[in-house]
Design a protein around this motif. Structure first.
Motif, PDB file in Angstrom:
ATOM      1  N   GLU A  45       0.841  -1.216   0.000  1.00 21.19           N
ATOM      2  CA  GLU A  45       0.000   0.000   0.000  1.00 21.19           C
ATOM      3  C   GLU A  45       0.871   1.260   0.000  1.00 21.19           C
ATOM      4  O   GLU A  45       0.615   2.212  -0.741  1.00 21.19           O
ATOM      5  CB  GLU A  45      -0.890  -0.027   1.251  1.00 21.19           C
ATOM      6  CG  GLU A  45      -2.197   0.694   1.086  1.00 21.19           C
ATOM      7  CD  GLU A  45      -3.114   0.451   2.276  1.00 21.19           C
ATOM      8  OE1 GLU A  45      -3.233   1.377   3.098  1.00 21.19           O
ATOM      9  OE2 GLU A  45      -3.673  -0.670   2.395  1.00 21.19           O
ATOM     10  N   ALA A  46       1.902   1.245   0.832  1.00 19.23           N
ATOM     11  CA  ALA A  46       2.808   2.400   0.909  1.00 19.23           C
ATOM     12  C   ALA A  46       3.557   2.588  -0.407  1.00 19.23           C
ATOM     13  O   ALA A  46       3.691   3.713  -0.907  1.00 19.23           O
ATOM     14  CB  ALA A  46       3.798   2.209   2.061  1.00 19.23           C
ATOM     15  N   TRP A  47       4.049   1.494  -0.993  1.00 24.38           N
ATOM     16  CA  TRP A  47       4.768   1.592  -2.270  1.00 24.38           C
ATOM     17  C   TRP A  47       3.856   2.093  -3.390  1.00 24.38           C
ATOM     18  O   TRP A  47       4.262   2.885  -4.223  1.00 24.38           O
ATOM     19  CB  TRP A  47       5.343   0.229  -2.662  1.00 24.38           C
ATOM     20  CG  TRP A  47       6.540  -0.194  -1.889  1.00 24.38           C
ATOM     21  CD1 TRP A  47       7.514   0.607  -1.362  1.00 24.38           C
ATOM     22  CD2 TRP A  47       6.913  -1.543  -1.566  1.00 24.38           C
ATOM     23  NE1 TRP A  47       8.465  -0.160  -0.726  1.00 24.38           N
ATOM     24  CE2 TRP A  47       8.133  -1.474  -0.838  1.00 24.38           C
ATOM     25  CE3 TRP A  47       6.347  -2.791  -1.814  1.00 24.38           C
ATOM     26  CZ2 TRP A  47       8.780  -2.621  -0.367  1.00 24.38           C
ATOM     27  CZ3 TRP A  47       6.991  -3.931  -1.348  1.00 24.38           C
ATOM     28  CH2 TRP A  47       8.197  -3.844  -0.628  1.00 24.38           C
ATOM     29  N   ALA A  48       2.610   1.602  -3.397  1.00 23.83           N
ATOM     30  CA  ALA A  48       1.664   1.974  -4.457  1.00 23.83           C
ATOM     31  C   ALA A  48       1.339   3.470  -4.417  1.00 23.83           C
ATOM     32  O   ALA A  48       0.973   4.062  -5.434  1.00 23.83           O
ATOM     33  CB  ALA A  48       0.388   1.148  -4.346  1.00 23.83           C
ATOM     34  N   ALA A  49       1.502   4.069  -3.234  1.00 27.36           N
ATOM     35  CA  ALA A  49       1.188   5.499  -3.082  1.00 27.36           C
ATOM     36  C   ALA A  49       2.385   6.399  -3.395  1.00 27.36           C
ATOM     37  O   ALA A  49       2.259   7.625  -3.389  1.00 27.36           O
ATOM     38  CB  ALA A  49       0.708   5.756  -1.656  1.00 27.36           C
ATOM     39  N   GLU A  50       3.551   5.816  -3.652  1.00 28.60           N
ATOM     40  CA  GLU A  50       4.761   6.622  -3.900  1.00 28.60           C
ATOM     41  C   GLU A  50       4.619   7.459  -5.173  1.00 28.60           C
ATOM     42  O   GLU A  50       4.128   6.990  -6.191  1.00 28.60           O
ATOM     43  CB  GLU A  50       5.990   5.706  -4.042  1.00 28.60           C
ATOM     44  CG  GLU A  50       6.366   5.005  -2.765  1.00 28.60           C
ATOM     45  CD  GLU A  50       7.656   5.515  -2.142  1.00 28.60           C
ATOM     46  OE1 GLU A  50       8.280   6.437  -2.685  1.00 28.60           O
ATOM     47  OE2 GLU A  50       8.020   4.963  -1.100  1.00 28.60           O
ATOM     48  N   LYS A  51       5.083   8.692  -5.091  1.00 25.57           N
ATOM     49  CA  LYS A  51       5.106   9.585  -6.255  1.00 25.57           C
ATOM     50  C   LYS A  51       6.510  10.151  -6.396  1.00 25.57           C
ATOM     51  O   LYS A  51       7.024  10.692  -5.431  1.00 25.57           O
ATOM     52  CB  LYS A  51       4.113  10.749  -6.071  1.00 25.57           C
ATOM     53  CG  LYS A  51       2.663  10.305  -5.983  1.00 25.57           C
ATOM     54  CD  LYS A  51       2.054  10.080  -7.357  1.00 25.57           C
ATOM     55  CE  LYS A  51       0.585   9.750  -7.282  1.00 25.57           C
ATOM     56  NZ  LYS A  51       0.229   8.413  -6.864  1.00 25.57           N
ATOM     57  N   PRO A  52       7.158  10.062  -7.553  1.00 22.75           N
ATOM     58  CA  PRO A  52       6.728   9.290  -8.725  1.00 22.75           C
ATOM     59  C   PRO A  52       6.701   7.797  -8.417  1.00 22.75           C
ATOM     60  O   PRO A  52       7.292   7.356  -7.430  1.00 22.75           O
ATOM     61  CB  PRO A  52       7.802   9.633  -9.767  1.00 22.75           C
ATOM     62  CG  PRO A  52       8.993  10.039  -8.975  1.00 22.75           C
ATOM     63  CD  PRO A  52       8.481  10.674  -7.727  1.00 22.75           C
ATOM     64  N   PRO A  53       6.040   6.996  -9.246  1.00 15.85           N
ATOM     65  CA  PRO A  53       5.916   5.561  -8.949  1.00 15.85           C
ATOM     66  C   PRO A  53       7.270   4.852  -8.912  1.00 15.85           C
ATOM     67  O   PRO A  53       8.233   5.277  -9.563  1.00 15.85           O
ATOM     68  CB  PRO A  53       5.079   5.027 -10.117  1.00 15.85           C
ATOM     69  CG  PRO A  53       4.490   6.211 -10.791  1.00 15.85           C
ATOM     70  CD  PRO A  53       5.396   7.364 -10.513  1.00 15.85           C
ATOM     71  N   LEU A  54       7.320   3.769  -8.152  1.00 19.93           N
ATOM     72  CA  LEU A  54       8.517   2.926  -8.129  1.00 19.93           C
ATOM     73  C   LEU A  54       8.753   2.326  -9.514  1.00 19.93           C
ATOM     74  O   LEU A  54       7.822   2.171 -10.307  1.00 19.93           O
ATOM     75  CB  LEU A  54       8.343   1.762  -7.142  1.00 19.93           C
ATOM     76  CG  LEU A  54       8.024   2.063  -5.681  1.00 19.93           C
ATOM     77  CD1 LEU A  54       8.005   0.764  -4.877  1.00 19.93           C
ATOM     78  CD2 LEU A  54       9.035   3.018  -5.084  1.00 19.93           C
ATOM     79  N   ALA A  55      10.004   1.940  -9.773  1.00 19.87           N
ATOM     80  CA  ALA A  55      10.332   1.247 -11.031  1.00 19.87           C
ATOM     81  C   ALA A  55      10.127  -0.261 -10.885  1.00 19.87           C
ATOM     82  O   ALA A  55       9.760  -0.948 -11.832  1.00 19.87           O
ATOM     83  CB  ALA A  55      11.770   1.549 -11.440  1.00 19.87           C
TER      84      ALA A  55
END
Length: 317
Positions: free
Chosen positions: A47-57
């Motif tokens: 959930e935390a990763w999905a909310a990262e801006k810009p998105p993870l690679a």
């Protein structure tokens, strides 16, 4: 705040060891393991990763995704499905190392046919039947996934040449009746729950790093087992960690080695300027905490932002 945005970022997590089972303890009976809760901590991480801006690679899962308990209960397939379902909510690729717990549950042949095998990203020349490959997430940057159980008696047919070679190596170093017992050993890493790198994999690894040197790339390497004594205890190292280090140190390109397996985690900056980061385990993380991180990559450094048991860290190149 950083003046320039990162070139890219990626998630890191290890030793989820999920099982649909009540809490238990480690082999010595003193450290609590939260088998069922580990899936919830994984959900929180996703959930935390999905909310990262810009998105993870991408995300790196450093091994032991499900626990060996599943093998005894016949729940391995279901447990793995649940872990992969949670990771599958991410809109980015997840790259998996194989740990000892994958091999308690599945044969290598089965893992090669599973979603834990990076065949889709597999690079030309990858050693046969080996979970080793590399990919380039950005210009002049490469990630190498190593198979730390390429030499191992786990997950292999007892009659196979690699099994026999691994057993011979283990027996030479470990005379104990129980091959998981490091007591009295001069080199306590020679236990059944560890493994090593075949010569074929080391030769392949050397060629990949040679290519990266020639193309002025920076390289992050990942594998389940730590390869530096200062980023591990004496028991949890890869059998032939010196050979892997020797390959890395004969090149200029490697900036970081990421590992799991040692549940408390560890860190060192080695004599060649390589950062060795051993991540703390999800399985021994209490429900109110967590153990995952995001690594932001810049031209001259990587910044690890840890959650819960994983510390923040700035790693300059």
């Amino acid at each position: 705040m950083e003046a320039a945005p990162p070139l890219f970022s990626f998630g890191v997590i290890t030793d989820i060891q999920y099982a649909d089972a009540e809490d238990g303890y480690d082999f010595e009976g003193c450290r609590r393991r939260y088998y069922r809760q580990s899936l919830q901590l994984l959900r929180d991480a996703v959930e935390a990763w999905a909310a990262e801006k810009p998105p993870l690679a991408f995300v790196l899962q450093l091994g032991d995704s499900i626990d060996g308990l599943n093998a005894g209960g016949g729940t391995a397939e279901a447990a793995l499905e649940r872990v992969l379902e949670v990771l599958g909510r991410l809109p980015v690729p997840v790259h998996h190392a194989w740990g000892n717990h994958e091999l308690y549950n599945f044969s290598r042949a089965r893992l090669l046919r599973s979603s834990l095998h990076g065949s889709a990203a597999a690079s030309a020349g990858t050693p046969a039947a080996c979970q080793a490959y590399h990919f380039s997430p950005a210009a002049r940057f490469r990630v190498v996934v190593l198979d730390a159980y390429d030499l191992s008696i786990l997950g292999r047919e007892p009659g196979s040449p690699r099994y026999q070679e691994s057993l011979r190596l283990l027996r030479e170093k470990n005379p104990n009746d129980n091959l998981n017992n490091p007591e009295g050993l001069e080199e306590p890493r020679f236990v059944e729950f560890n493994g090593g790198f075949s010569q074929a994999q080391l030769d392949w690894f050397n060629e990949v790093l040679k290519f990266s040197d020639e193309n002025q790339e920076k390289v992050v390497v990942m594998g389940h087992l730590p390869i530096h004594p200062e980023a591990s205890n004496a028991v949890c190292l890869a059998w032939n960690y010196e050979d892997a280090l020797s390959v890395i140190h004969s090149h200029q390109c490697v900036v970081c080695f990421l590992a799991g397996h040692l549940h408390d985690g560890g860190y060192c900056l080695d004599s060649h300027g390589v950062h060795h980061v051993t991540l703390a385990a999800i399985i021994e993380t209490p429900p109110e905490s967590n153990a995952f991180g995001t690594i932001y990559v810049y031209e001259d450094k990587m910044i690890l932002r840890g959650r819960g048991r994983i510390s923040d860290r700035i790693m300059t190149f």
